[in-house]
Write an enzyme that holds these catalytic residues in place. Structure first.
Site, PDB file in Angstrom:
ATOM      1  N   LYS A  58       0.831  -1.216   0.000  1.00 49.29           N
ATOM      2  CA  LYS A  58       0.000   0.000   0.000  1.00 49.29           C
ATOM      3  C   LYS A  58       0.859   1.257   0.000  1.00 49.29           C
ATOM      4  O   LYS A  58       0.487   2.280  -0.572  1.00 49.29           O
ATOM      5  CB  LYS A  58      -0.960   0.008   1.192  1.00 49.29           C
ATOM      6  N   VAL A 247       1.544 -21.181 -18.889  1.00 51.00           N
ATOM      7  CA  VAL A 247       2.985 -21.078 -19.089  1.00 51.00           C
ATOM      8  C   VAL A 247       3.552 -22.494 -19.176  1.00 51.00           C
ATOM      9  O   VAL A 247       3.299 -23.334 -18.314  1.00 51.00           O
ATOM     10  CB  VAL A 247       3.638 -20.294 -17.930  1.00 51.00           C
ATOM     11  N   ALA A 278       2.700 -14.609  -9.256  1.00 50.22           N
ATOM     12  CA  ALA A 278       1.679 -14.240  -8.252  1.00 50.22           C
ATOM     13  C   ALA A 278       0.460 -15.119  -8.472  1.00 50.22           C
ATOM     14  O   ALA A 278      -0.570 -14.675  -8.971  1.00 50.22           O
ATOM     15  CB  ALA A 278       1.323 -12.758  -8.386  1.00 50.22           C
ATOM     16  N   ALA A 329      -5.857 -10.043   6.065  1.00 46.96           N
ATOM     17  CA  ALA A 329      -5.321  -9.714   7.384  1.00 46.96           C
ATOM     18  C   ALA A 329      -6.447  -9.525   8.404  1.00 46.96           C
ATOM     19  O   ALA A 329      -6.382 -10.048   9.527  1.00 46.96           O
ATOM     20  CB  ALA A 329      -4.483  -8.441   7.278  1.00 46.96           C
ATOM     21  N   HIS A 453     -23.242  16.218   1.777  1.00 46.06           N
ATOM     22  CA  HIS A 453     -23.083  16.610   0.373  1.00 46.06           C
ATOM     23  C   HIS A 453     -22.018  17.702   0.278  1.00 46.06           C
ATOM     24  O   HIS A 453     -22.036  18.635   1.075  1.00 46.06           O
ATOM     25  CB  HIS A 453     -24.396  17.146  -0.185  1.00 46.06           C
TER      26      HIS A 453
HETATM   27  P1  FAD Z   1       1.250 -14.080   8.361  1.00 49.09           P
HETATM   28  O1  FAD Z   1       1.063 -12.616   8.244  1.00 49.09           O
HETATM   29  O2  FAD Z   1       1.775 -14.815   7.190  1.00 49.09           O
HETATM   30  O3  FAD Z   1       2.205 -14.293   9.608  1.00 49.09           O
HETATM   31  C1  FAD Z   1       2.605 -15.557  10.042  1.00 49.09           C
HETATM   32  C2  FAD Z   1       3.845 -15.404  10.901  1.00 49.09           C
HETATM   33  O4  FAD Z   1       4.133 -16.648  11.506  1.00 49.09           O
HETATM   34  C3  FAD Z   1       5.088 -15.003  10.114  1.00 49.09           C
HETATM   35  O5  FAD Z   1       5.822 -14.051  10.839  1.00 49.09           O
HETATM   36  C4  FAD Z   1       5.849 -16.324  10.021  1.00 49.09           C
HETATM   37  O6  FAD Z   1       7.251 -16.134   9.874  1.00 49.09           O
HETATM   38  C5  FAD Z   1       5.513 -16.936  11.353  1.00 49.09           C
HETATM   39  N1  FAD Z   1       5.639 -18.392  11.433  1.00 49.09           N
HETATM   40  C6  FAD Z   1       5.174 -19.335  10.570  1.00 49.09           C
HETATM   41  N2  FAD Z   1       5.431 -20.570  11.029  1.00 49.09           N
HETATM   42  C7  FAD Z   1       6.090 -20.413  12.208  1.00 49.09           C
HETATM   43  C8  FAD Z   1       6.625 -21.308  13.142  1.00 49.09           C
HETATM   44  N3  FAD Z   1       6.535 -22.634  13.001  1.00 49.09           N
HETATM   45  N4  FAD Z   1       7.252 -20.800  14.231  1.00 49.09           N
HETATM   46  C9  FAD Z   1       7.362 -19.461  14.411  1.00 49.09           C
HETATM   47  N5  FAD Z   1       6.856 -18.575  13.555  1.00 49.09           N
HETATM   48  C10 FAD Z   1       6.227 -19.041  12.474  1.00 49.09           C
HETATM   49  N6  FAD Z   1      -4.409  -8.730   3.157  1.00 49.09           N
HETATM   50  C11 FAD Z   1      -5.296  -7.745   3.401  1.00 49.09           C
HETATM   51  O7  FAD Z   1      -6.238  -7.949   4.180  1.00 49.09           O
HETATM   52  N7  FAD Z   1      -5.169  -6.510   2.821  1.00 49.09           N
HETATM   53  C12 FAD Z   1      -4.157  -6.233   1.965  1.00 49.09           C
HETATM   54  O8  FAD Z   1      -4.067  -5.116   1.461  1.00 49.09           O
HETATM   55  C13 FAD Z   1      -3.208  -7.259   1.682  1.00 49.09           C
HETATM   56  N8  FAD Z   1      -2.177  -7.028   0.844  1.00 49.09           N
HETATM   57  C14 FAD Z   1      -1.248  -8.016   0.626  1.00 49.09           C
HETATM   58  C15 FAD Z   1      -0.207  -7.754  -0.249  1.00 49.09           C
HETATM   59  C16 FAD Z   1       0.745  -8.732  -0.496  1.00 49.09           C
HETATM   60  C17 FAD Z   1       1.888  -8.439  -1.449  1.00 49.09           C
HETATM   61  C18 FAD Z   1       0.651  -9.990   0.164  1.00 49.09           C
HETATM   62  C19 FAD Z   1       1.688 -11.050  -0.061  1.00 49.09           C
HETATM   63  C20 FAD Z   1      -0.400 -10.260   1.028  1.00 49.09           C
HETATM   64  C21 FAD Z   1      -1.367  -9.280   1.259  1.00 49.09           C
HETATM   65  N9  FAD Z   1      -2.456  -9.501   2.096  1.00 49.09           N
HETATM   66  C22 FAD Z   1      -3.369  -8.509   2.326  1.00 49.09           C
HETATM   67  C23 FAD Z   1      -2.641 -10.797   2.768  1.00 49.09           C
HETATM   68  C24 FAD Z   1      -2.163 -10.689   4.237  1.00 49.09           C
HETATM   69  O9  FAD Z   1      -0.819 -10.321   4.261  1.00 49.09           O
HETATM   70  C25 FAD Z   1      -2.371 -12.020   4.936  1.00 49.09           C
HETATM   71  O10 FAD Z   1      -3.727 -12.413   4.824  1.00 49.09           O
HETATM   72  C26 FAD Z   1      -2.012 -11.916   6.403  1.00 49.09           C
HETATM   73  O11 FAD Z   1      -0.693 -11.495   6.594  1.00 49.09           O
HETATM   74  C27 FAD Z   1      -2.205 -13.272   7.086  1.00 49.09           C
HETATM   75  O12 FAD Z   1      -1.961 -13.132   8.449  1.00 49.09           O
HETATM   76  P2  FAD Z   1      -1.500 -14.365   9.349  1.00 49.09           P
HETATM   77  O13 FAD Z   1      -1.354 -13.812  10.733  1.00 49.09           O
HETATM   78  O14 FAD Z   1      -2.411 -15.509   9.142  1.00 49.09           O
HETATM   79  O15 FAD Z   1      -0.083 -14.826   8.775  1.00 49.09           O
HETATM   80  P1  NAD Z   2      -5.046 -14.703  -6.136  1.00 51.94           P
HETATM   81  O1  NAD Z   2      -5.723 -15.973  -5.807  1.00 51.94           O
HETATM   82  O2  NAD Z   2      -5.756 -13.423  -5.900  1.00 51.94           O
HETATM   83  O3  NAD Z   2      -4.636 -14.682  -7.672  1.00 51.94           O
HETATM   84  C1  NAD Z   2      -3.834 -15.664  -8.254  1.00 51.94           C
HETATM   85  C2  NAD Z   2      -4.197 -15.752  -9.717  1.00 51.94           C
HETATM   86  O4  NAD Z   2      -3.245 -16.568 -10.354  1.00 51.94           O
HETATM   87  C3  NAD Z   2      -5.567 -16.369  -9.954  1.00 51.94           C
HETATM   88  O5  NAD Z   2      -6.318 -15.545 -10.801  1.00 51.94           O
HETATM   89  C4  NAD Z   2      -5.243 -17.710 -10.583  1.00 51.94           C
HETATM   90  O6  NAD Z   2      -6.204 -18.133 -11.507  1.00 51.94           O
HETATM   91  C5  NAD Z   2      -3.930 -17.409 -11.258  1.00 51.94           C
HETATM   92  N1  NAD Z   2      -3.091 -18.583 -11.503  1.00 51.94           N
HETATM   93  C6  NAD Z   2      -2.874 -19.643 -10.691  1.00 51.94           C
HETATM   94  N2  NAD Z   2      -2.003 -20.502 -11.276  1.00 51.94           N
HETATM   95  C7  NAD Z   2      -1.662 -19.954 -12.466  1.00 51.94           C
HETATM   96  C8  NAD Z   2      -0.796 -20.353 -13.519  1.00 51.94           C
HETATM   97  N3  NAD Z   2      -0.085 -21.470 -13.444  1.00 51.94           N
HETATM   98  N4  NAD Z   2      -0.693 -19.542 -14.594  1.00 51.94           N
HETATM   99  C9  NAD Z   2      -1.394 -18.382 -14.676  1.00 51.94           C
HETATM  100  N5  NAD Z   2      -2.221 -17.963 -13.710  1.00 51.94           N
HETATM  101  C10 NAD Z   2      -2.347 -18.732 -12.612  1.00 51.94           C
HETATM  102  O7  NAD Z   2      -3.650 -14.769  -5.367  1.00 51.94           O
HETATM  103  P2  NAD Z   2      -2.510 -13.681  -5.240  1.00 51.94           P
HETATM  104  O8  NAD Z   2      -2.776 -12.543  -6.130  1.00 51.94           O
HETATM  105  O9  NAD Z   2      -1.237 -14.431  -5.356  1.00 51.94           O
HETATM  106  O10 NAD Z   2      -2.695 -13.225  -3.745  1.00 51.94           O
HETATM  107  C11 NAD Z   2      -2.560 -14.191  -2.673  1.00 51.94           C
HETATM  108  C12 NAD Z   2      -3.457 -13.861  -1.537  1.00 51.94           C
HETATM  109  O11 NAD Z   2      -3.051 -12.672  -0.889  1.00 51.94           O
HETATM  110  C13 NAD Z   2      -4.885 -13.677  -1.998  1.00 51.94           C
HETATM  111  O12 NAD Z   2      -5.651 -14.712  -1.441  1.00 51.94           O
HETATM  112  C14 NAD Z   2      -5.330 -12.368  -1.434  1.00 51.94           C
HETATM  113  O13 NAD Z   2      -6.480 -12.503  -0.659  1.00 51.94           O
HETATM  114  C15 NAD Z   2      -4.184 -11.892  -0.558  1.00 51.94           C
HETATM  115  N6  NAD Z   2      -3.940 -10.485  -0.929  1.00 51.94           N
HETATM  116  C16 NAD Z   2      -4.894  -9.579  -0.599  1.00 51.94           C
HETATM  117  C17 NAD Z   2      -4.745  -8.269  -0.992  1.00 51.94           C
HETATM  118  C18 NAD Z   2      -5.817  -7.286  -0.632  1.00 51.94           C
HETATM  119  O14 NAD Z   2      -6.625  -7.592   0.233  1.00 51.94           O
HETATM  120  N7  NAD Z   2      -5.846  -6.110  -1.242  1.00 51.94           N
HETATM  121  C19 NAD Z   2      -3.633  -7.886  -1.715  1.00 51.94           C
HETATM  122  C20 NAD Z   2      -2.693  -8.833  -2.059  1.00 51.94           C
HETATM  123  C21 NAD Z   2      -2.865 -10.147  -1.646  1.00 51.94           C
END
Ligand code: FAD
Ligand code: NAD
Length: 480
Positions: A58, A247, A278, A329, A453
């Site tokens: 973000k 791919v 991704a 999250a 408004h």
């Molecule tokens: P995580 O955030 O993955 O945290 C798990 C933690 O546990 C990590 O620190 C990991 O190292 C630790 N861990 C794992 N196994 C062990 C172990 N055995 N011992 C000790 N520690 C361990 N979600 C949104 O809602 N809004 C968004 O805008 C958004 N944007 C995203 C953008 C990107 C690029 C990505 C990749 C994800 C995004 N997400 C977003 C998804 C969001 O990040 C996840 O849904 C969220 O972080 C999940 O929370 P969690 O607590 O389940 O796990």
């Molecule tokens: P996603 O599930 O949103 O999208 C993955 C896409 O990849 C899908 O459309 C799927 O059909 C496609 N795909 C899968 N295998 C493929 C292949 N072999 N070739 C081509 N396309 C393929 O997953 P993401 O974008 O990787 O994000 C992961 C998770 O992180 C999501 O579940 C999302 O909820 C979370 N996330 C949330 C936010 C947000 O809330 N704004 C932002 C980023 C990530």
């Protein structure tokens, strides 16, 4: 023997750290075990979300939007600037700064609430024993807890045909840290991450951004009308989204990444400077529990839980990305609060029908509840009302008129079943729909409320009025 802790949480992402704080607030002696190592090589709280997910993405979306607006939009407002330049190093430094402020903020919250932060890798054994392997490789510490909350989160999925090399072929973490703007960017997967990070690099100047998506429909989880408009707008922005692609091979040579893929009508080859994979995320459950613990996982490796996040083991809960439901999250955090309340003897539940989703592109896409296509497929009798941002005075003042809000309501009870938006500030506007749905509001209820408004919120009001053909600022065919 007395337990070392009332609760041990494994994982300090938004699921685990929120669960730990709530447990401590409820008077439970709590430890949180986490193995995340930040950019600076030091342990950091916050998991994926704070370190390489929600927050850094973000920050870059915000910075890149400002840059693109300064270059393309300000002239329309009568603002003349000198040459607008990009300092990517400064942008990345700001991103790291915001991440650091927030992860240190969680540290302070742990200290203030008395949560013990245990740095290392946790493993669940039988009888709610947690073995923690310290980071420096010393002897594992064995801790006994009355309750355990598993919150290990998820990691990027990979595909066999496209091995990551950490430089030219990267996952989302690598794509948040490119040291230069790629001229030609390829992305495998046109899901949430592909669209958000594709938007970042397109706005920062990538000449070509190509998204290769396996499915035959674009954003199938999103309302079809919203997805169709999004696709049109993204195409205008220069995101080249190719559906039904597979791919088949990928190689690097002379600094180029060459991707071979099967398209709708034949074999294709494309060359990129950088490629982002991704294609979804998988749960971090390998090695999380010892065989003697007998923790039940499903066929995809998610921890099996009931509606209240109880696993098959007494006193062991699991939350966040590692359990069923959307990987968001806020969903993990609410599950963490629920688990804490249940452990403390309270009652709690999460309303899985009311989880908001947002895609932070421009325009933003946001929704809660059922889509129109899902209601149709289920044979539900419903009414729909839409209102375009083009008819909103505030959106016109902003110069952001792409998009609309749609309200879906039950035909008999008028209760709101779903709200879908594409347009300016929808990440904020969707909260109104969540509140309305959570309180069981009808479309008429929203129509009877006064909205300031000029504000973008008026579009929600008008869409609710439109359910009964009563919108005031668009031409309506009266329905009742
Ligand atoms: P995580 O955030 O993955 O945290 C798990 C933690 O546990 C990590 O620190 C990991 O190292 C630790 N861990 C794992 N196994 C062990 C172990 N055995 N011992 C000790 N520690 C361990 N979600 C949104 O809602 N809004 C968004 O805008 C958004 N944007 C995203 C953008 C990107 C690029 C990505 C990749 C994800 C995004 N997400 C977003 C998804 C969001 O990040 C996840 O849904 C969220 O972080 C999940 O929370 P969690 O607590 O389940 O796990
Ligand atoms: P996603 O599930 O949103 O999208 C993955 C896409 O990849 C899908 O459309 C799927 O059909 C496609 N795909 C899968 N295998 C493929 C292949 N072999 N070739 C081509 N396309 C393929 O997953 P993401 O974008 O990787 O994000 C992961 C998770 O992180 C999501 O579940 C999302 O909820 C979370 N996330 C949330 C936010 C947000 O809330 N704004 C932002 C980023 C990530």
């Amino acid at each position: 023997m007395a337990a070392d802790y009332d609760v041990i949480v494994i994982g300090a992402g938004p699921g685990g750290y929120v669960a730990a704080i709530r447990c401590a607030q409820l008077g439970l002696k709590t430890a949180c075990v986490d193995d995340w190592i930040g950019d600076d090589g030091r342990p950091a709280l916050g998991g994926t979300c704070l370190n390489v997910g929600c927050i850094p993405s973000k920050v870059l979306l915000e910075s890149s939007e400002l840059y693109a607006r300064a270059r393309q939009d300000l002239g329309r407002h009568g603002i003349r600037l000198g040459e607008v330049g990009l300092d990517l190093d400064a942008m990345m430094a700001r991103k790291r700064g915001v991440v650091g402020e927030l992860t240190r903020g969680v540290e302070q919250l742990f200290r203030a609430n008395g949560v013990d932060w245990i740095q290392g890798r946790g493993r669940l054994h039988a009888g709610r024993t947690v073995a923690v392997e310290p980071r420096d490789g010393g002897a594992a510490q064995r801790l006994q807890a009355d309750n355990v909350i598993l919150a290990p989160g998820s990691s990027p999925s990979d595909i066999a045909q496209v091995p990551l090399d950490g430089e030219r072929i990267v996952d989302s973490t690598g794509a948040l840290a490119f040291s230069a703007v790629p001229e030609r960017l390829g992305i495998i997967g046109a899901g949430v991450i592909g669209l958000e990070l594709g938007s970042v690099w397109k706005r920062l100047g990538a000449a070509e951004v190509v998204l290769l998506e396996a499915q035959d429909s674009f954003l199938p989880v999103v309302d079809e009308q919203v997805a169709a408009q999004a696709r049109r707008v993204f195409a205008q922005q220069g995101l080249d989204i190719r559906l039904q692609t597979r791919v088949t091979a990928c190689s690097t040579a002379n600094g180029d990444v060459e991707v071979h893929y099967q398209g709708q009508d034949g074999e294709y080859r494309a060359r990129f400077d950088r490629l982002i994979v991704a294609v979804g995320r998988r749960p971090n459950t390998a090695g999380l529990a010892d065989a003697d613990a007998s923790l039940l996982l499903d066929e995809w490796g998610f921890i099996h839980v009931d509606e209240q996040c109880r696993t098959n083991l007494p006193g062991v809960y699991a939350i966040g990305d590692a359990v069923r439901g959307p990987m968001l999250a806020h969903k993990g955090s609410e599950e963490g609060v629920m688990a804490a309340e249940l452990i403390a003897g309270g009652s709690a539940h999460v309303d899985y029908a009311c989880i908001p989703s947002v895609i932070y592109t421009l325009p933003e896409i946001a929704w809660v509840g059922e889509t129109e296509q899902a209601l149709r497929a289920a044979g539900r009798d419903f009414r729909s009302g839409t209102f375009p941002f083009a008819a909103s005075g505030r959106a016109r003042a902003l110069g952001d008129t792409d998009g609309f809000i749609k309200v879906l309501a039950d035909a008999a009870s008028d209760r709101i079943l779903g709200v879908h938006m594409i347009g300016p500030d929808c990440a904020e506007l969707i909260a109104q729909a969540v509140v309305a749905m959570q309180l069981g509001a009808s479309a008429e209820d929203i129509g009877l409320i006064m909205f300031a408004h000029p504000s973008l919120s008026e579009a929600f009001h008008e869409a609710a009025l439109a359910v009964h053909g009563r919108a005031l600022h668009k031409v309506e065919r009266r329905r009742d």
